[in-house]
Design a protein around this motif. Structure first.
Motif, PDB file in Angstrom:
ATOM      1  N   ARG A  69       0.819  -1.207   0.000  1.00 34.01           N
ATOM      2  CA  ARG A  69       0.000   0.000   0.000  1.00 34.01           C
ATOM      3  C   ARG A  69       0.854   1.260   0.000  1.00 34.01           C
ATOM      4  NH1 ARG A  69      -3.747  -1.499   5.186  1.00 34.01           N
ATOM      5  NH2 ARG A  69      -1.784  -0.912   6.157  1.00 34.01           N
ATOM      6  N   ASN A  70       0.215   2.348  -0.427  1.00 34.76           N
ATOM      7  CA  ASN A  70       0.770   3.693  -0.257  1.00 34.76           C
ATOM      8  C   ASN A  70       2.170   3.852  -0.858  1.00 34.76           C
ATOM      9  OD1 ASN A  70      -1.524   4.613   1.213  1.00 34.76           O
ATOM     10  ND2 ASN A  70      -0.715   3.589   3.034  1.00 34.76           N
ATOM     11  N   ILE A  71       2.334   3.403  -2.083  1.00 35.56           N
ATOM     12  CA  ILE A  71       3.586   3.637  -2.799  1.00 35.56           C
ATOM     13  C   ILE A  71       3.500   5.011  -3.442  1.00 35.56           C
ATOM     14  CG2 ILE A  71       5.142   2.818  -4.598  1.00 35.56           C
ATOM     15  CD1 ILE A  71       3.852   0.047  -4.292  1.00 35.56           C
ATOM     16  N   ARG A  72       4.343   5.921  -3.034  1.00 41.01           N
ATOM     17  CA  ARG A  72       4.331   7.278  -3.571  1.00 41.01           C
ATOM     18  C   ARG A  72       4.907   7.263  -4.982  1.00 41.01           C
ATOM     19  NH1 ARG A  72       2.383  11.747  -3.939  1.00 41.01           N
ATOM     20  NH2 ARG A  72       2.416  13.392  -2.403  1.00 41.01           N
ATOM     21  N   PHE A  73       4.307   8.031  -5.882  1.00 37.65           N
ATOM     22  CA  PHE A  73       4.825   8.080  -7.242  1.00 37.65           C
ATOM     23  C   PHE A  73       4.620   9.463  -7.841  1.00 37.65           C
ATOM     24  CE2 PHE A  73       0.434   7.922  -8.478  1.00 37.65           C
ATOM     25  CZ  PHE A  73       0.391   8.467  -9.755  1.00 37.65           C
ATOM     26  N   SER A  74       5.362   9.742  -8.893  1.00 38.40           N
ATOM     27  CA  SER A  74       5.126  10.920  -9.727  1.00 38.40           C
ATOM     28  C   SER A  74       5.401  10.519 -11.167  1.00 38.40           C
ATOM     29  CB  SER A  74       6.012  12.095  -9.314  1.00 38.40           C
ATOM     30  OG  SER A  74       7.374  11.764  -9.446  1.00 38.40           O
ATOM     31  N   SER A  75       4.702  11.161 -12.077  1.00 37.88           N
ATOM     32  CA  SER A  75       4.852  10.853 -13.491  1.00 37.88           C
ATOM     33  C   SER A  75       4.555  12.112 -14.295  1.00 37.88           C
ATOM     34  CB  SER A  75       3.913   9.705 -13.890  1.00 37.88           C
ATOM     35  OG  SER A  75       4.222   9.224 -15.183  1.00 37.88           O
ATOM     36  N   ILE A  76       4.653  11.988 -15.624  1.00 38.00           N
ATOM     37  CA  ILE A  76       4.416  13.105 -16.523  1.00 38.00           C
ATOM     38  C   ILE A  76       3.265  12.747 -17.459  1.00 38.00           C
ATOM     39  CG2 ILE A  76       5.383  14.635 -18.289  1.00 38.00           C
ATOM     40  CD1 ILE A  76       6.726  14.989 -15.631  1.00 38.00           C
ATOM     41  N   CYS A  77       2.239  13.592 -17.476  1.00 40.96           N
ATOM     42  CA  CYS A  77       1.077  13.361 -18.336  1.00 40.96           C
ATOM     43  C   CYS A  77       1.470  13.498 -19.806  1.00 40.96           C
ATOM     44  CB  CYS A  77      -0.019  14.355 -17.973  1.00 40.96           C
ATOM     45  SG  CYS A  77      -1.415  14.353 -19.118  1.00 40.96           S
ATOM     46  N   GLU A  78       1.131  12.520 -20.606  1.00 45.17           N
ATOM     47  CA  GLU A  78       1.503  12.552 -22.019  1.00 45.17           C
ATOM     48  C   GLU A  78       0.665  13.534 -22.827  1.00 45.17           C
ATOM     49  OE1 GLU A  78      -0.795   8.816 -24.014  1.00 45.17           O
ATOM     50  OE2 GLU A  78       0.694   8.302 -22.489  1.00 45.17           O
ATOM     51  N   HIS A  79      -0.431  14.003 -22.269  1.00 45.63           N
ATOM     52  CA  HIS A  79      -1.292  14.945 -22.993  1.00 45.63           C
ATOM     53  C   HIS A  79      -0.776  16.381 -22.935  1.00 45.63           C
ATOM     54  CE1 HIS A  79      -5.076  12.161 -22.703  1.00 45.63           C
ATOM     55  NE2 HIS A  79      -4.199  11.761 -23.605  1.00 45.63           N
ATOM     56  N   HIS A  80      -0.300  16.799 -21.743  1.00 46.61           N
ATOM     57  CA  HIS A  80       0.110  18.194 -21.567  1.00 46.61           C
ATOM     58  C   HIS A  80       1.549  18.345 -21.096  1.00 46.61           C
ATOM     59  CE1 HIS A  80      -4.348  18.228 -21.018  1.00 46.61           C
ATOM     60  NE2 HIS A  80      -4.246  19.262 -21.819  1.00 46.61           N
ATOM     61  N   PRO A  83       3.167  17.372 -14.672  1.00 46.95           N
ATOM     62  CA  PRO A  83       3.292  16.272 -13.713  1.00 46.95           C
ATOM     63  C   PRO A  83       1.968  15.884 -13.071  1.00 46.95           C
ATOM     64  CG  PRO A  83       4.108  18.311 -12.757  1.00 46.95           C
ATOM     65  CD  PRO A  83       3.790  18.616 -14.187  1.00 46.95           C
ATOM     66  N   PHE A  84       1.897  14.646 -12.650  1.00 42.08           N
ATOM     67  CA  PHE A  84       0.841  14.203 -11.741  1.00 42.08           C
ATOM     68  C   PHE A  84       1.472  13.257 -10.736  1.00 42.08           C
ATOM     69  CE2 PHE A  84       0.703  11.214 -15.268  1.00 42.08           C
ATOM     70  CZ  PHE A  84       0.415   9.981 -14.705  1.00 42.08           C
ATOM     71  N   ASP A  85       0.901  13.207  -9.547  1.00 42.58           N
ATOM     72  CA  ASP A  85       1.515  12.396  -8.505  1.00 42.58           C
ATOM     73  C   ASP A  85       0.457  11.900  -7.536  1.00 42.58           C
ATOM     74  OD1 ASP A  85       1.523  15.309  -7.518  1.00 42.58           O
ATOM     75  OD2 ASP A  85       1.964  14.183  -5.684  1.00 42.58           O
ATOM     76  N   GLY A  86       0.839  10.941  -6.722  1.00 41.65           N
ATOM     77  CA  GLY A  86      -0.104  10.391  -5.764  1.00 41.65           C
ATOM     78  C   GLY A  86       0.398   9.108  -5.161  1.00 41.65           C
ATOM     79  N   TRP A  87      -0.517   8.156  -4.988  1.00 42.98           N
ATOM     80  CA  TRP A  87      -0.226   6.880  -4.345  1.00 42.98           C
ATOM     81  C   TRP A  87      -0.701   5.732  -5.232  1.00 42.98           C
ATOM     82  CZ3 TRP A  87      -2.249  11.125  -2.015  1.00 42.98           C
ATOM     83  CH2 TRP A  87      -1.530  11.677  -0.947  1.00 42.98           C
TER      84      TRP A  87
END
Length: 204
Positions: A69-80, A83-87
């Protein structure tokens, strides 16, 4: 995939110029910084996570549910390209194999260090678990806050999005319900420890 640093730098210089900001002293080193960051942000592009899972397989002692549970992540939206991030919460029902928890964190890191969509990340995670571990079932819940929603358009800074991907025996049934119960329990405990609100638990 290898990021071409010099082409990336040149592209950022051109972008700054296109925005009418060429020569702005605030941006003197911005192109270099973006070029350097790109190698880390896109480290998962073109990387197949399945071989690493197979290399880390351990014979399963039983077939009980595994949940991280609760693995922190961040990524880059391919549309714009924002960044987006969360768990991320990852669960699987083993067949003959399990893997170390560190391998699950590595799996998430690989699938998020690339241009991505939230929904696709979940699909890639469960597909890798089914293929790499011969799992009987796999499920991923991705909770994220999207900068393309928070910083532009509707500008909903407090809006979360939740996506679920599942395969095999976790598509439906009691095992799936147990995964969600445990995730919600973890969200409640996490919120109590860190003073967060109850939105995550309510969404699940």
């Amino acid at each position: 995939m290898t990021v071409d640093r010099e082409r990336t730098r040149a592209a950022i210089v051109e972008l700054i110029d296109a925005w009418g900001l060429a020569g702005d002293p605030r941006l003197e080193r911005t192109a270099d910084r973006v070029a350097d960051a790109s190698a880390e942000l896109l480290a998962g592009e073109g990387v197949d996570p399945v071989p690493a899972l197979r290399e880390g397989r351990i014979p399963a002692a039983d077939d009980d549910l595994v949940l991280v549970r609760n693995i922190r992540f961040s990524s880059i939206c391919e549309h714009h390209l924002l960044p987006f991030d969360g768990w991320i919460h990852v669960a699987y029902l083993p067949g003959d194999w399990i893997t170390g928890f560190g391998r699950i964190h590595d799996l998430v890191a690989t699938c998020t260090a690339r241009l991505a969509l939230q929904e696709r990340i979940g699909e890639q995670l469960v597909d890798a678990l089914i293929t790499g571990l011969d799992a009987r079932g796999a499920l991923a819940v991705v909770e994220a806050r999207q900068d393309c929603v928070a910083a532009r358009g509707p500008k909903q800074r407090d809006s979360d999005s939740v996506s679920v991907a599942a395969r095999g025996t976790l598509v439906a049934g009691e095992a799936r319900a147990e995964v969600f119960r445990l995730i919600a329990l973890g969200a409640a405990e996490h919120g109590a420890e860190h003073g967060a609100d109850d939105q995550r638990e309510e969404m699940l």
